[in-house]
Design a protein around this motif. Structure first.
Motif, PDB file in Angstrom:
ATOM      1  N   THR A  54      -5.643   0.146   0.721  1.00  0.00           N
ATOM      2  CA  THR A  54      -4.182   0.020   0.117  1.00  0.00           C
ATOM      3  C   THR A  54      -4.662  -0.841  -1.359  1.00  0.00           C
ATOM      4  N   THR A  55      -3.959  -0.572  -2.281  1.00  0.00           N
ATOM      5  CA  THR A  55      -4.264  -1.122  -3.652  1.00  0.00           C
ATOM      6  C   THR A  55      -3.936  -2.456  -3.577  1.00  0.00           C
TER       7      THR A  55
ATOM      8  N   GLN B  42      -0.142  -3.053  -4.206  1.00  0.00           N
ATOM      9  CA  GLN B  42       0.710  -2.625  -3.200  1.00  0.00           C
ATOM     10  C   GLN B  42       0.655  -3.577  -1.943  1.00  0.00           C
TER      11      GLN B  42
END
Length: 338
Positions: free
Chosen positions: A296-297, A300
């Protein structure tokens, strides 16, 4: 040409090797004792170029504190024919329970005498209980393992505990935090006795990081829940359930059934934190878990834990953990991209 810093204590050729004494008290962690012994032996190998004909600059000794004995005695010595006394005494971690008040009191006179004679006192993890038993840490800053914070503060309220620090170097007394922080402490002593260049070479030989980490990289947020304030405990459970996302002071006070000012006072007394700080630590704790999983970034993750501004999230994350989100992921995510 880089000039090597002069060691704090005289090296071989002046008054003989600098002796580092490792304290073997009941319950002491054998791995730390043998690990430190090997670390200092590696420093000797590096210092002598692995030439056994050259005198080793460090002397490593073990001092056993037997039950009922007036003072510890040497039971191991890499230079048994050398004269002198330790320039440093290290209290290693313990396995299981922390050292008892009775043990700390029994060792205190001997440690205080060594300190009075000029020796540096050092500890790792629960070994801080042994050093603090001398009273020499009163009014001074020290650290120990984060899981021992409450017990240490209760037993030694006059010590300024810096629990986020992995090492506190206060000159004549050094304290290190976690169970494996003996590597950091050992390298710090090598730096002090033999100079920074040789310390770096020793760390490189052992493939370990030089000192510079912090304990807060590793310690999770463990909220206090044993304070017996039912109204505040209700709010804590509520915050845990909603991840402290989008909550306001008014909403928290309403959940507790208290006026805002009263809620603020009672919340800080019960938890040791202001509501804002508490909520931030809950969110960052959740973010740490997401970063460790990967995939996940950071933007995010910031949104998922309640931050609309990723830049603000990064600042709060680094203030609490000591690392940026990216650095944290690289260090702790098992499959993080380089």
């Amino acid at each position: 040409m880089v000039e090597t810093a002069r060691p704090t204590h005289p090296g071989p050729g002046e008054t003989g090797p600098a002796e580092i004494g490792l304290l073997l008290y009941p319950g002491a962690q054998a791995a730390a004792i043998h690990g430190l012994t090997d670390l200092f032996r590696v420093a000797n190998l590096v210092a002598t170029g692995e030439d056994e004909s050259r005198p080793a600059p460090l002397r490593i000794s073990h001092w056993e504190a037997a039950d009922g004995a007036a003072a510890p005695t040497r039971v191991f010595d890499t230079a048994p024919d050398a004269a002198g006394a330790p320039v440093a005494i290290v209290a290693p971690p313990s396995l299981g329970a922390s050292p008892t008040p009775e043990l700390s009191a029994a060792l205190a006179p001997w440690l205080a005498a060594r300190h009075d004679a000029g020796a540096t006192l050092a500890s790792v993890c629960a070994g801080a209980f042994v050093i603090a038993g001398t009273g020499l840490l009163d009014g001074r800053t020290a650290t120990t393992h984060w899981a021992l914070e409450d017990e240490f503060r209760t037993r030694f309220p006059r010590v300024d505990l810096a629990i986020d620090k992995l090492i506190v170097d206060d000159g004549d007394i050094l304290t290190a935090g976690g169970l494996m922080a003996w590597t950091d402490l050992g390298l710090r002593l090598v730096d002090r006795l033999l100079g920074p260049e040789l310390m770096i070479e020793t760390a490189r030989y052992l493939l370990i990081d030089p000192p510079g980490r912090e304990q807060r990289y590793y310690s999770p947020f463990s909220p206090r829940l044993d304070h017996r304030d039912a109204a505040i405990l209700k709010v804590q459970h509520w915050l845990q359930g909603n991840g402290a996302r989008g909550v306001t002071l008014a909403a928290m006070a309403a959940c507790a059934g208290l006026e805002a000012r009263t809620f603020l006072r009672r919340f800080q007394k019960a938890t040791g934190l202001k509501p804002t700080d508490y909520c931030q630590r809950l969110r960052i704790g959740r973010a740490r878990s997401l970063l460790e999983v990967g995939g996940t970034t950071i933007e995010q993750i910031a949104w998922a834990v309640g931050y609309e501004d990723a830049g603000a999230f990064r600042k709060v994350f680094q203030r609490i953990t000591g690392l940026t989100p990216g650095d944290y992921r690289r260090r702790f995510a098992p499959h993080a991209a380089p």
